[in-house]
Design a protein around this motif. Structure first.
Motif, short mmCIF file in Angstrom:
data_model
loop_
_atom_site.label_atom_id
_atom_site.label_comp_id
_atom_site.label_asym_id
_atom_site.label_seq_id
_atom_site.Cartn_x
_atom_site.Cartn_y
_atom_site.Cartn_z
N ILE A 1 0.85 -1.20 0.00
CA ILE A 1 0.00 0.00 0.00
C ILE A 1 0.88 1.25 0.00
N ALA A 2 1.96 1.21 0.77
CA ALA A 2 2.89 2.34 0.81
C ALA A 2 3.92 2.30 -0.31
N GLN A 3 3.84 1.26 -1.16
CA GLN A 3 4.75 1.07 -2.29
C GLN A 3 6.21 0.97 -1.85
N TYR A 4 6.42 0.25 -0.75
CA TYR A 4 7.79 0.01 -0.30
C TYR A 4 8.39 -1.15 -1.09
N PRO A 5 9.56 -0.95 -1.68
CA PRO A 5 10.18 -2.01 -2.49
C PRO A 5 10.41 -3.31 -1.73
N VAL A 6 10.63 -3.23 -0.40
CA VAL A 6 10.89 -4.43 0.40
C VAL A 6 9.71 -5.41 0.35
N GLY B 1 14.92 2.16 -7.50
CA GLY B 1 14.75 3.43 -6.81
C GLY B 1 13.42 4.09 -7.12
N ASN B 2 12.84 3.76 -8.26
CA ASN B 2 11.56 4.38 -8.66
C ASN B 2 10.52 3.30 -8.93
N VAL B 3 10.29 2.45 -7.93
CA VAL B 3 9.40 1.31 -8.10
C VAL B 3 7.99 1.74 -8.49
N GLY B 4 7.55 2.88 -8.00
CA GLY B 4 6.20 3.36 -8.32
C GLY B 4 6.07 3.84 -9.76
N VAL C 1 2.16 -2.54 -10.98
CA VAL C 1 0.93 -3.30 -11.19
C VAL C 1 0.62 -4.16 -9.97
N TRP C 2 1.65 -4.55 -9.21
CA TRP C 2 1.47 -5.36 -8.01
C TRP C 2 0.86 -4.55 -6.86
N PHE C 3 0.91 -3.22 -6.96
CA PHE C 3 0.36 -2.36 -5.90
C PHE C 3 -1.14 -2.11 -6.08
#
Length: 197
Positions: free
Chosen positions: A62-67, A133-136, A143-145
């Motif tokens: 939800i927070a779009q954290y790469p981890v 670095g720019n996963v969003g 698309v996974w978010f």
């Protein structure tokens, strides 16, 4: 972002996860308590503890954290291990009298194991998103978010993604600490027995 060819597959995966990883095991757990099938109860309790990593992953996404891509992958790997690792529970379930609960549970356990293995294979190409670095901004990663953000709209409409991501990070830290304690301390004492010796 409409050019991501596998978007429908990602949404199918989330729908299957709700069915196989949440609804069916919840029904099985209630059923096992009603029938007092202790082996199945214990194994499902272990399953819920392990699979909570996927719930944590949803909040991280939800927070779009790469981890979240790493935690999701590890969660997929740990689920089949948690379902088959315990020698005493496997024996207890095997020697339980045949019936609808045992058949349904055994079918679900095999189905979830296959689903998790396939899910792990499918997620491996996206592990690179965890180091982006720019996963969003990457459509193949973002698309996974989409499904976690729909979850947020339904259940946390007034909460900010950053706050939910913070809850996910706290949950991940607690999970890692508990898993580390289990692997380094408890596993050495009790081995592949689900009940302490």
């Amino acid at each position: 972002m409409n050019d991501v060819w596998f978007r429908q597959l990602v949404w199918i995966d989330y729908r299957l996860a709700v069915l196989f990883l949440m609804l069916i095991p919840l029904i099985l757990l209630v059923w096992a308590y009603v029938q007092q099938a202790q082996g199945i109860q214990k194994l499902l309790t272990i399953y819920w503890r392990v699979s909570s990593l996927l719930a944590i992953t949803v909040y991280l996404m939800i927070a779009q954290y790469p981890v979240s891509f790493i935690s999701g992958l590890i969660g997929q790997i740990l689920i089949p291990i948690s379902l088959w690792f315990w020698v005493d529970l496997n024996d207890e379930i095997e020697y339980q009298p045949s019936g609808a609960l045992k058949l349904t549970f055994t079918s679900w356990r095999w189905a979830v194991s296959v689903y998790s293995i396939l899910g792990t294979i499918a997620l491996i190409p996206f592990v690179g998103c965890a180091f982006s670095g720019n996963v969003g901004q990457n459509p193949a990663c973002s698309v996974w978010f989409e499904a976690p953000l729909v979850f947020k709209d339904y259940f946390h409409h007034n909460s900010k993604p950053a706050f939910l991501g913070f809850l996910g990070i706290v949950g991940l830290i607690i999970y890692v600490l508990y898993l580390s304690y289990f692997v380094l301390v408890k596993l050495g004492k009790q081995g592949r027995s689900a009940t302490p010796q």
